[in-house]
Design an enzyme around this catalytic site. Structure first.
Site, PDB file in Angstrom:
ATOM      1  N   LYS A 275      31.227  49.586  31.904  1.00  0.00           N
ATOM      2  CA  LYS A 275      32.311  49.714  30.910  1.00  0.00           C
ATOM      3  C   LYS A 275      32.317  50.888  30.259  1.00  0.00           C
ATOM      4  O   LYS A 275      31.249  51.284  30.073  1.00  0.00           O
ATOM      5  CB  LYS A 275      32.010  48.371  29.916  1.00  0.00           C
ATOM      6  CG  LYS A 275      32.122  47.095  30.594  1.00  0.00           C
ATOM      7  CD  LYS A 275      32.007  45.953  29.664  1.00  0.00           C
ATOM      8  CE  LYS A 275      32.064  44.720  30.065  1.00  0.00           C
ATOM      9  NZ  LYS A 275      33.245  44.310  30.485  1.00  0.00           N
ATOM     10  N   ARG A 349      32.404  35.147  36.961  1.00  0.00           N
ATOM     11  CA  ARG A 349      32.983  34.259  38.200  1.00  0.00           C
ATOM     12  C   ARG A 349      31.842  34.111  39.203  1.00  0.00           C
ATOM     13  O   ARG A 349      31.696  33.204  39.970  1.00  0.00           O
ATOM     14  CB  ARG A 349      34.368  34.761  38.846  1.00  0.00           C
ATOM     15  CG  ARG A 349      34.000  35.971  39.586  1.00  0.00           C
ATOM     16  CD  ARG A 349      35.559  36.904  39.757  1.00  0.00           C
ATOM     17  NE  ARG A 349      35.938  37.394  38.519  1.00  0.00           N
ATOM     18  CZ  ARG A 349      37.089  37.969  38.407  1.00  0.00           C
ATOM     19  NH1 ARG A 349      37.785  38.085  39.294  1.00  0.00           N
ATOM     20  NH2 ARG A 349      37.471  38.507  37.039  1.00  0.00           N
TER      21      ARG A 349
END
Length: 493
Positions: A275, A349
Site C-alpha cells: 500500500k 477475501r
C-alpha cells in the site's frame, strides 16, 4: 454510567440537570412547557438566546420554582422535519453538553418525544446508545490525560416503568458495552492488538460469560488445508489464529441461529502489493470485522439473549517479506477450490473464504460475514451505509430491516452471476480480484463461491467501521445492527 426508567415530573425532578427540547419554531415540548409554567415563563424568556436549530443547546441555571439545578435546552429543528435522524442528533448534542457540564446526574426529557412511527422503546435504545457513544473515551495509552473523567454517573429516562421498556434498556446497555468493546479493539494499535491479543480477548469473554471457545493454531490450519488463510499470514512473525466463540442462550441441542464470520487482519500492509504510505496507519482498523463479532457476542451474552450464536474469526497480519505470498501464486483453499492471487492486497477475501468454509460444519441457519473488505465500497456508499450482499433475498431483507431498526443502516448491492466472469483465471479455478470496475461486487462474488451451500450475507464495512480526520477512530459498527438482527430472528422485536 447507570441508566434507569422512572416516572418523574420535569419541574420537580431533584437532579443536576433536566434536558428539554425546543423546536426551531420556538415551540416547547410538553415537558418543557411544564417547566416554563412552573418557572413563570423562565424558559420562553430565554428562547431569544436559542435558535432551536437542530443540535443547538442553551444551559440555564437556578430557574425559579424548578427543583433541578440546571436546565439544558436542546434544539430539535423544524417540528415537521423531526424524525429518526433528528432525534439521534438531538440526543448526541445533549450528551456532548452533559459531558462538559460536570453534573453527577441528569434526566433526559427527550425520550418521550414522538419520533415518526417508532415506539418509545426505540427512543430509549437510541438515547442510551447516543449517550454512551458521546461519553466513550480512548485515552488509556496517553501518559497525561488532558481532560478529567466526566462526572455524570446517572441518567434517568423519565418514562412509566414497563417490562418492555426495561427489556429495551437491558438490550441497549448490553449493545453499548459490545459496541465499546469493538471500538476499543479497533482503536488499539497493531503492536498491541495482535492475533494473539484477539484470541486472549475471546478467552476473556468466555470466562466472564461462560462461553465455549476454541483457538486453532497454524498447525491446525495446515492440517485442515486452509491454503488461502496461510498464504496471507506467511510473511508475518505474528502467529495466525482461527477463533471460534460460541454463545448458547437457547437450548444447546439447537443448531446456531446465526454464525458470524469476522475479518481479523490486525495490520494490512498490502503484502508484496504494498500500500502507499499515506494513512497506512489506519490499516490497524482492518480487524474491525473481528471486533464487531466479539462485540456482538459480548452484547448478546450480556443481555442473556435467547439465541445460539457462533463467531468464527480468522485473524493474522498481512506483511511483506521473503516468505510472503507473491502475485501469480496459486493456493488451494479449505473447500478444495484453487485461487490465483493476482493482488496480495486483496487478502481479506482469502482468509474469509477458508473461515466461511469452516463455519459450514456448524450447520448454522444463516451466516453473515463482516469485513472491511474494499475501498470500492467506500467510493460507492461513502461512510453512511454498509454494503450488503446476499445469496438469499429474505435474509437480505431481514438485515436491511434490522439496520433501519438499529439506525445502523445498510444498502443492498447486486450479486448477479454475470459478475463472476471478472474472476476468471487461466491458471486456477478463480482469481482473487476482478479489476477496478465494481470492485466491492466482485469481492463479494468471490466469497459467494464458498457459500453456495449456505444462506449467506456479506457486510462490507470499509466505509462505516471507522472515521478519519480529526475524529479518527473506530465506530463500533455494525454491532447495533447485528444485535438487532439476532434478536429479531429470535422473535424479540
Amino acid at each position: 454510567m447507570e441508566f434507569s426508567i422512572k416516572t418523574l415530573s420535569p419541574e420537580t425532578a431533584k437532579t443536576g440537570c433536566v434536558v428539554l427540547g425546543v423546536y426551531s419554531e420556538k415551540e416547547l415540548t410538553a415537558s418543557a412547557r411544564r417547566v416554563d409554567q412552573r418557572s413563570r415563563g423562565g424558559l420562553r424568556a430565554a428562547l431569544a438566546d436559542l435558535s432551536g436549530k437542530l443540535g443547538s443547546t442553551l444551559l440555564l441555571r437556578a430557574l425559579p420554582n424548578v427543583a433541578a439545578e440546571r436546565v439544558l435546552l436542546v434544539g430539535l429543528g423544524a417540528k415537521k422535519e423531526f424524525g429518526e435522524a433528528a432525534y439521534r442528533d438531538a440526543v448526541r448534542a445533549a450528551a456532548n453538553a452533559l459531558r462538559e457540564l460536570g453534573a453527577k446526574d441528569a434526566a433526559l426529557y427527550l425520550v418521550d418525544l414522538k419520533v415518526g412511527s417508532q415506539p418509545v422503546s426505540w427512543n430509549l435504545r437510541q438515547a442510551v446508545l447516543g449517550v454512551r457513544e458521546a461519553f466513550y473515551r480512548f485515552d488509556q495509552l496517553k501518559s497525561q490525560k488532558k481532560n478529567p473523567e466526566p462526572s455524570l454517573a446517572r441518567i434517568t429516562l423519565p418514562l412509566p416503568p414497563a417490562a418492555a421498556l426495561e427489556q429495551a434498556l437491558r438490550e441497549a446497555q448490553a449493545t453499548a458495552d459490545g459496541t465499546d468493546l469493538a471500538r476499543t479493539l479497533g482503536n488499539l494499535p497493531a503492536n498491541i492488538c495482535t492475533p494473539t491479543y484477539l484470541a486472549e480477548q475471546a478467552r476473556k469473554l468466555a470466562r466472564e460469560f461462560k462461553l465455549e471457545v476454541e483457538v486453532l493454531e497454524r498447525k491446525d490450519m495446515e492440517k485442515l488445508g486452509m491454503g488461502a488463510f496461510l498464504a496471507v499470514t506467511s510473511a508475518s512473525h505474528q502467529p495466525p489464529k482461527l477463533i471460534v466463540l460460541r454463545y448458547s442462550g437457547a437450548a444447546k441441542t439447537r443448531a446456531p441461529l446465526l454464525a458470524l464470520v469476522g475479518k481479523g487482519i490486525t495490520f494490512d500492509t498490502g503484502g508484496i502489493s504494498l500500500k502507499p504510505a499515506g494513512e497506512m496507519d489506519e490499516m490497524k482498523f482492518d480487524m474491525s470485522g473481528a471486533g464487531s463479532v466479539l462485540g456482538t457476542i459480548r452484547a448478546l451474552a450480556g443481555m442473556k439473549a435467547p439465541v445460539n450464536v457462533i463467531g468464527v474469526i480468522p485473524t493474522c497480519e498481512n506483511m511483506p517479506g521473503g516468505h510472503a505470498v507473491k502475485p501469480g501464486d496459486v493456493v488451494t483453499t479449505l473447500s478444495g477450490q484453487t485461487v490465483e492471487i493476482l493482488n496480495t492486497d486483496a487478502e481479506g477475501r482469502l482468509i474469509l473464504c477458508d473461515a466461511l468454509a469452516y463455519a459450514e460444519r456448524f450447520k448454522p441457519e444463516v451466516v453473515v460475514d463482516i469485513a472491511t473488505l474494499t475501498g470500492a465500497c467506500v467510493i460507492a456508499l461513502g461512510h453512511i451505509a454498509t454494503g450488503l450482499f446476499a445469496n438469499d433475498q429474505k435474509l437480505a431483507d431481514e438485515l436491511r430491516t434490522a439496520g433501519e431498526d438499529a439506525w445502523d443502516r445498510v444498502w443492498q448491492m447486486p450479486l448477479w452471476e454475470e459478475y463472476q466472469e471478472g474472476l476468471r483465471s487461466n491458471f486456477a479455478d478463480m482469481a482473487n480480484i476482478g479489476g477496478r470496475p465494481g470492485g466491492a461486487i466482485t469481492a463479494a462474488s468471490f466469497l459467494a463461491r464458498f457459500t453456495r451451500k449456505l444462506r449467506w450475507a456479506h457486510l462490507d464495512i470499509a466505509g462505516t467501521a471507522w472515521k478519519s480526520g480529526r475524529e479518527k477512530g473506530s465506530t463500533g459498527r455494525p454491532v447495533p445492527l447485528l444485535v438487532r438482527f439476532a434478536l429479531r430472528r429470535a422473535g424479540k422485536k
